[in-house]
Design a protein around this motif. Structure first.
Motif, PDB file in Angstrom:
ATOM      1  N   GLY A   1     -84.733  -1.073 -23.701  1.00 24.25           N
ATOM      2  CA  GLY A   1     -84.543  -2.204 -22.795  1.00 24.25           C
ATOM      3  C   GLY A   1     -85.758  -2.465 -21.915  1.00 24.25           C
ATOM      4  O   GLY A   1     -86.072  -3.621 -21.624  1.00 24.25           O
ATOM      5  N   ASN A   2     -86.437  -1.407 -21.468  1.00 22.42           N
ATOM      6  CA  ASN A   2     -87.663  -1.597 -20.681  1.00 22.42           C
ATOM      7  C   ASN A   2     -88.706  -2.372 -21.489  1.00 22.42           C
ATOM      8  O   ASN A   2     -89.390  -3.254 -20.956  1.00 22.42           O
ATOM      9  CB  ASN A   2     -88.264  -0.263 -20.245  1.00 22.42           C
ATOM     10  CG  ASN A   2     -87.416   0.498 -19.254  1.00 22.42           C
ATOM     11  OD1 ASN A   2     -87.169   1.695 -19.453  1.00 22.42           O
ATOM     12  ND2 ASN A   2     -86.965  -0.144 -18.200  1.00 22.42           N
ATOM     13  N   PHE A   3     -88.815  -2.030 -22.757  1.00 26.94           N
ATOM     14  CA  PHE A   3     -89.787  -2.711 -23.614  1.00 26.94           C
ATOM     15  C   PHE A   3     -89.363  -4.146 -23.910  1.00 26.94           C
ATOM     16  O   PHE A   3     -90.178  -5.065 -23.835  1.00 26.94           O
ATOM     17  CB  PHE A   3     -90.020  -1.932 -24.912  1.00 26.94           C
ATOM     18  CG  PHE A   3     -90.770  -0.654 -24.711  1.00 26.94           C
ATOM     19  CD1 PHE A   3     -92.135  -0.665 -24.471  1.00 26.94           C
ATOM     20  CD2 PHE A   3     -90.117   0.568 -24.750  1.00 26.94           C
ATOM     21  CE1 PHE A   3     -92.841   0.517 -24.278  1.00 26.94           C
ATOM     22  CE2 PHE A   3     -90.812   1.754 -24.555  1.00 26.94           C
ATOM     23  CZ  PHE A   3     -92.174   1.735 -24.312  1.00 26.94           C
ATOM     24  N   THR A   4     -88.090  -4.353 -24.251  1.00 27.81           N
ATOM     25  CA  THR A   4     -87.640  -5.716 -24.553  1.00 27.81           C
ATOM     26  C   THR A   4     -87.744  -6.603 -23.315  1.00 27.81           C
ATOM     27  O   THR A   4     -88.125  -7.770 -23.419  1.00 27.81           O
ATOM     28  CB  THR A   4     -86.220  -5.752 -25.137  1.00 27.81           C
ATOM     29  OG1 THR A   4     -85.316  -5.117 -24.236  1.00 27.81           O
ATOM     30  CG2 THR A   4     -86.159  -5.075 -26.494  1.00 27.81           C
ATOM     31  N   ASP A   5     -87.436  -6.048 -22.147  1.00 29.68           N
ATOM     32  CA  ASP A   5     -87.576  -6.823 -20.907  1.00 29.68           C
ATOM     33  C   ASP A   5     -89.034  -7.203 -20.665  1.00 29.68           C
ATOM     34  O   ASP A   5     -89.332  -8.328 -20.252  1.00 29.68           O
ATOM     35  CB  ASP A   5     -87.055  -6.038 -19.704  1.00 29.68           C
ATOM     36  CG  ASP A   5     -85.539  -5.897 -19.687  1.00 29.68           C
ATOM     37  OD1 ASP A   5     -84.853  -6.578 -20.487  1.00 29.68           O
ATOM     38  OD2 ASP A   5     -85.037  -5.088 -18.880  1.00 29.68           O
TER      39      ASP A   5
ATOM     40  N   LEU B   1     -91.391  -7.625 -22.881  1.00 27.36           N
ATOM     41  CA  LEU B   1     -91.735  -8.694 -23.816  1.00 27.36           C
ATOM     42  C   LEU B   1     -91.129 -10.019 -23.371  1.00 27.36           C
ATOM     43  O   LEU B   1     -91.798 -11.057 -23.406  1.00 27.36           O
ATOM     44  CB  LEU B   1     -91.251  -8.337 -25.226  1.00 27.36           C
ATOM     45  CG  LEU B   1     -92.006  -7.214 -25.935  1.00 27.36           C
ATOM     46  CD1 LEU B   1     -91.247  -6.773 -27.182  1.00 27.36           C
ATOM     47  CD2 LEU B   1     -93.410  -7.657 -26.289  1.00 27.36           C
ATOM     48  N   ALA B   2     -89.874  -9.977 -22.930  1.00 20.45           N
ATOM     49  CA  ALA B   2     -89.160 -11.210 -22.561  1.00 20.45           C
ATOM     50  C   ALA B   2     -89.802 -11.918 -21.375  1.00 20.45           C
ATOM     51  O   ALA B   2     -89.831 -13.149 -21.336  1.00 20.45           O
ATOM     52  CB  ALA B   2     -87.693 -10.891 -22.270  1.00 20.45           C
ATOM     53  N   VAL B   3     -90.305 -11.161 -20.404  1.00 15.22           N
ATOM     54  CA  VAL B   3     -90.897 -11.800 -19.215  1.00 15.22           C
ATOM     55  C   VAL B   3     -92.369 -12.148 -19.411  1.00 15.22           C
ATOM     56  O   VAL B   3     -92.980 -12.731 -18.528  1.00 15.22           O
ATOM     57  CB  VAL B   3     -90.701 -10.952 -17.933  1.00 15.22           C
ATOM     58  CG1 VAL B   3     -89.231 -10.781 -17.612  1.00 15.22           C
ATOM     59  CG2 VAL B   3     -91.403  -9.624 -18.035  1.00 15.22           C
ATOM     60  N   GLY B   4     -92.919 -11.796 -20.554  1.00 13.57           N
ATOM     61  CA  GLY B   4     -94.279 -12.210 -20.866  1.00 13.57           C
ATOM     62  C   GLY B   4     -95.376 -11.306 -20.361  1.00 13.57           C
ATOM     63  O   GLY B   4     -96.520 -11.741 -20.205  1.00 13.57           O
ATOM     64  N   TYR B   5     -95.064 -10.028 -20.119  1.00 13.93           N
ATOM     65  CA  TYR B   5     -96.124  -9.101 -19.758  1.00 13.93           C
ATOM     66  C   TYR B   5     -97.110  -8.989 -20.917  1.00 13.93           C
ATOM     67  O   TYR B   5     -96.780  -9.291 -22.061  1.00 13.93           O
ATOM     68  CB  TYR B   5     -95.557  -7.724 -19.430  1.00 13.93           C
ATOM     69  CG  TYR B   5     -94.755  -7.645 -18.157  1.00 13.93           C
ATOM     70  CD1 TYR B   5     -94.830  -8.620 -17.171  1.00 13.93           C
ATOM     71  CD2 TYR B   5     -93.896  -6.574 -17.937  1.00 13.93           C
ATOM     72  CE1 TYR B   5     -94.094  -8.537 -16.006  1.00 13.93           C
ATOM     73  CE2 TYR B   5     -93.155  -6.478 -16.770  1.00 13.93           C
ATOM     74  CZ  TYR B   5     -93.255  -7.465 -15.814  1.00 13.93           C
ATOM     75  OH  TYR B   5     -92.519  -7.379 -14.664  1.00 13.93           O
ATOM     76  N   HIS B   6     -98.303  -8.513 -20.603  1.00 10.69           N
ATOM     77  CA  HIS B   6     -99.331  -8.320 -21.623  1.00 10.69           C
ATOM     78  C   HIS B   6     -99.007  -7.011 -22.348  1.00 10.69           C
ATOM     79  O   HIS B   6     -99.249  -5.917 -21.820  1.00 10.69           O
ATOM     80  CB  HIS B   6    -100.716  -8.272 -20.963  1.00 10.69           C
ATOM     81  CG  HIS B   6    -101.840  -8.216 -21.924  1.00 10.69           C
ATOM     82  ND1 HIS B   6    -102.052  -9.177 -22.895  1.00 10.69           N
ATOM     83  CD2 HIS B   6    -102.839  -7.313 -22.070  1.00 10.69           C
ATOM     84  CE1 HIS B   6    -103.125  -8.859 -23.594  1.00 10.69           C
ATOM     85  NE2 HIS B   6    -103.619  -7.737 -23.111  1.00 10.69           N
TER      86      HIS B   6
ATOM     87  N   PHE C   1     -99.967  -0.424 -24.730  1.00  8.59           N
ATOM     88  CA  PHE C   1     -99.962  -0.561 -23.272  1.00  8.59           C
ATOM     89  C   PHE C   1     -99.252  -1.839 -22.875  1.00  8.59           C
ATOM     90  O   PHE C   1     -99.145  -2.787 -23.656  1.00  8.59           O
ATOM     91  CB  PHE C   1    -101.373  -0.484 -22.672  1.00  8.59           C
ATOM     92  CG  PHE C   1    -102.296  -1.633 -22.977  1.00  8.59           C
ATOM     93  CD1 PHE C   1    -102.267  -2.798 -22.217  1.00  8.59           C
ATOM     94  CD2 PHE C   1    -103.209  -1.530 -24.011  1.00  8.59           C
ATOM     95  CE1 PHE C   1    -103.138  -3.843 -22.488  1.00  8.59           C
ATOM     96  CE2 PHE C   1    -104.088  -2.567 -24.284  1.00  8.59           C
ATOM     97  CZ  PHE C   1    -104.047  -3.737 -23.522  1.00  8.59           C
ATOM     98  N   ILE C   2     -98.745  -1.801 -21.656  1.00 17.18           N
ATOM     99  CA  ILE C   2     -98.046  -2.940 -21.070  1.00 17.18           C
ATOM    100  C   ILE C   2     -98.601  -3.129 -19.670  1.00 17.18           C
ATOM    101  O   ILE C   2     -98.674  -2.181 -18.882  1.00 17.18           O
ATOM    102  CB  ILE C   2     -96.530  -2.700 -21.021  1.00 17.18           C
ATOM    103  CG1 ILE C   2     -95.997  -2.551 -22.448  1.00 17.18           C
ATOM    104  CG2 ILE C   2     -95.817  -3.829 -20.271  1.00 17.18           C
ATOM    105  CD1 ILE C   2     -94.554  -2.170 -22.556  1.00 17.18           C
ATOM    106  N   ALA C   3     -98.992  -4.374 -19.374  1.00 13.18           N
ATOM    107  CA  ALA C   3     -99.572  -4.684 -18.072  1.00 13.18           C
ATOM    108  C   ALA C   3     -98.964  -5.975 -17.531  1.00 13.18           C
ATOM    109  O   ALA C   3     -98.625  -6.883 -18.289  1.00 13.18           O
ATOM    110  CB  ALA C   3    -101.088  -4.812 -18.186  1.00 13.18           C
ATOM    111  N   MET C   4     -98.868  -6.025 -16.221  1.00 12.05           N
ATOM    112  CA  MET C   4     -98.294  -7.168 -15.524  1.00 12.05           C
ATOM    113  C   MET C   4     -99.389  -7.826 -14.697  1.00 12.05           C
ATOM    114  O   MET C   4    -100.059  -7.174 -13.904  1.00 12.05           O
ATOM    115  CB  MET C   4     -97.168  -6.679 -14.608  1.00 12.05           C
ATOM    116  CG  MET C   4     -96.558  -7.730 -13.733  1.00 12.05           C
ATOM    117  SD  MET C   4     -95.226  -7.050 -12.691  1.00 12.05           S
ATOM    118  CE  MET C   4     -96.148  -5.969 -11.603  1.00 12.05           C
TER     119      MET C   4
END
Length: 166
Positions: free
Chosen positions: A38-42, A44-49, A63-66
């Motif tokens: 869910g952390n990953f799908t969220d 992706l859904a909000v458009g993080y890099h 990696f995931i960045a905001m």
């Protein structure tokens, strides 16, 4: 231990839902308190890099960045345990740095577990500085919490989007 892969074979590509099974499997192997699907799908859904680092179809890391107003916050960076200590984390940090510059960011921020000495060393070798402490930020074992070290990297306006000086 797996074979060392040629950095020229590696590429970053956008994380998609198709990658989530592999990403979650790496996350489970890499951390005592992993992110949930869910952390990953969220993210992706909000458009993080969200990026995956792959060679052929092998997931090396991600990696995931905001993005903020003039900063980027690194939320998660992970190298698959079987591919650690091969230079992939610095490669992903350089890519993040370059992307951040294209977004007009002046700062990169992150938190890291106080006990994660290997990650602290990687971040410091890549220019990040310790700037604070968040008490009890991370879950730990037996209902305890672990402190997070807050780190930042000032992005040089003279750098190119690829991380080098112009």
């Amino acid at each position: 231990m797996s074979a060392v892969l040629d950095p020229l074979e590696a590429r970053l590509e956008p994380m998609t839902l198709d990658w989530l099974e592999a990403v979650c499997a790496v996350e489970q192997r890499a951390y005592s308190h992993p992110w949930s699907r869910g952390n990953f799908t969220d993210s992706l859904a909000v458009g993080y890099h969200c990026q995956v680092l792959v060679a052929d179809r092998t997931l090396l890391g991600y990696f995931i960045a905001m993005k903020g107003v003039d900063e980027v916050h690194l939320l998660n960076i992970t190298v698959a345990p079987e591919h650690q200590r091969q230079g992939w984390a610095p490669l992903m940090l350089a890519a993040l740095r370059g992307w951040s510059l294209t977004q007009g960011a002046m700062w990169l921020w992150l938190e890291v577990r106080q006990s994660n000495q290997r990650a602290l060393e990687v971040y410091e070798r890549n220019g990040f500085r310790r700037v604070g402490l968040r008490k009890g930020y991370y879950p730990s074992f037996n209902h305890h919490r672990e402190d997070a070290i807050v780190m930042s990297l000032r992005l040089n306006e003279r750098e190119s989007a690829w991380g080098g000086l112009q």
